[in-house]
Design a protein around this motif. Structure first.
Motif: not given
Length: 435
Positions: A149-155
């Motif tokens: 989530v922090t690295d925007n990989e979920i995005l």
């Protein structure tokens, strides 16, 4: 002549088409470009009214989507498994030090052979593994998903068309696999290890009875409590034994005692007491008591005083199926006290609730990490995971104690922590879907 010219033009056109297709195919090696190309082909077929062309390109778009989903899911599996393995190793070390090395150190003080200590450690390993897996699932999944989530990989997952439902399904699938692994360890290898552990510990006690007695300690046996003074090799000073039996309480006090090996079967040790005093108090009428004085007194400590379920198999030493059959047998006969029957039920439910807690932990970890992991999710995952693990462990231990001692329903005391975590996970997931 005309035929030759037409044939050469066809060959030239064919080579041109092959060259153009090859060039566009090289450009189309990019995943998104190929997807756009197939979508354009689908709309072209729709525009010209060709059902066959639409089916062809729709199938290619679906295949590309499946390939993309599989790549992302495999990546997610790999990351979750990596974090699980690392946290499993950490929890394994913690439980190993807490439950194994401390026990081994105490036994080594009594000059027990090193080979016997190593065997005891090996027999305890299934218990350590079964305990470590669920907590490693919670903390590992929280840290992994928090980092994603922090690295925007979920995005990126979401932008690639991967729904929350598919991500949750992947997380729960790995949680189920871990639960099955933990259940096998808990249901087969743990009873086997416990059975061998008790046999080995019994041999150690028989060969060296002083193992059971520590200086300035209180030893609670199955039917008595022993207060120990100073222990020096096989000599014990200031020994007090309190035993409740037949509606009376017996107190035995001795100034000096000698611990000897037993020769009779079923007897673990013999205590030779000097300058002893025996007092028997009636529990119904405290004013009635008997007092005996003796220069010497011999007391036999039987196996069932220290090792429970002597002559049989304890619930911890049974598989879930054997324990289920034993409970059903006792229900038909009706010969087992209600409190002891409930202890069997507590142990039976524990064989399932602890291993399959990994599924509930996975259900909680996914929405919790996505809701609170936007900033420094890996650190927050570690903090939340440790706090929840400690609370879960404390509630499970308290539930087991109340179930065994107070007769609370074995199913609810062992499964309630899992149900609470599952309900919280569902509520957080619904909140996540509404965003």
């Amino acid at each position: 002549m005309l035929l030759a010219d037409a044939f050469s033009k066809i060959i030239s056109l064919r080579e041109t088409v092959i060259a153009q297709v090859s060039r566009y195919w090289k450009l189309a090696r990019n995943f998104q470009y190929r997807r756009k190309l197939f979508v354009a082909g689908f709309y072209l077929g729709k525009k010209i009214g060709s059902t066959r062309l639409q089916r062809f390109f729709a199938k290619r778009v679906y295949m590309l989507s499946e390939i993309g989903n599989n790549v992302l899911v495999r990546y997610l599996f790999k990351e979750l498994l990596l974090y699980f393995v690392v946290l499993f190793a950490c929890f394994f070390v913690v439980f190993f030090v807490n439950h194994i090395l401390l026990m081994a150190e105490t036994i080594l003080k009594k000059r027990v052979p090193v080979t016997a200590v190593i065997k005891l450690i090996i027999y305890c390993l299934p218990s350590v593994i079964a305990q470590s897996a669920p907590f490693a699932t919670l903390v590992g999944f929280l840290m992994c998903l928090g980092r994603l989530v922090t690295d925007n990989e979920i995005l990126i997952f979401r932008a690639s068309g991967l729904r929350y439902r598919i991500i949750l399904k992947s997380v729960l699938s790995l949680g189920l696999a871990i639960s099955i692994f933990s259940f096998v360890m808990n249901d087969y290898f743990l009873p086997l290890g416990t059975l061998n552990y008790n046999k080995m510990y019994k041999k150690i006690i028989v060969s060296n009875p002083a193992v059971e007695l520590e200086s300035k300690s209180i030893k609670r046996m199955n039917d008595a409590t022993v207060v120990v003074g100073e222990v020096s090799k096989n000599s014990v000073s200031d020994l007090v034994l309190i035993e409740e039996k037949d509606e009376s309480t017996r107190f035995i006090v001795a100034q000096n005692s000698m611990v000897e090996k037993a020769t009779e079967s079923g007897v673990l040790m013999r205590l030779g007491m000097n300058d002893s005093l025996v007092m028997i108090v009636d529990d119904k009428n405290k004013k009635k008591y008997d007092v005996l004085n003796s220069d010497s007194l011999e007391l036999n400590v039987f196996e069932d005083s220290i090792i429970s379920y002597n002559g049989g198999t304890s619930p911890r030493e049974m598989t879930s199926w054997d324990l289920f059959k034993k409970i059903r047998e006792y229900k038909k006969i009706g010969s087992l006290p209600e409190l002891q029957m409930n202890s069997y039920k507590v142990e039976y439910n524990k064989k399932f609730s602890i291993p399959f807690g990994s599924i509930f932990f996975a259900m909680l970890a996914f929405p919790l990490a996505l809701v609170f992991g936007k900033k420094d999710g890996q650190t927050l995952g570690l903090i939340f995971g440790i706090i929840i693990s400690v609370l879960y462990w404390a509630v499970t231990i308290l539930g087991q104690m109340f179930g065994i001692r107070s007769g609370l329903n074995g199913f609810w005391v062992m499964w309630t922590p899992n149900f609470v975590l599952g309900i919280i996970g569902v509520l957080l997931y619904r909140r996540l879907r509404r965003k």
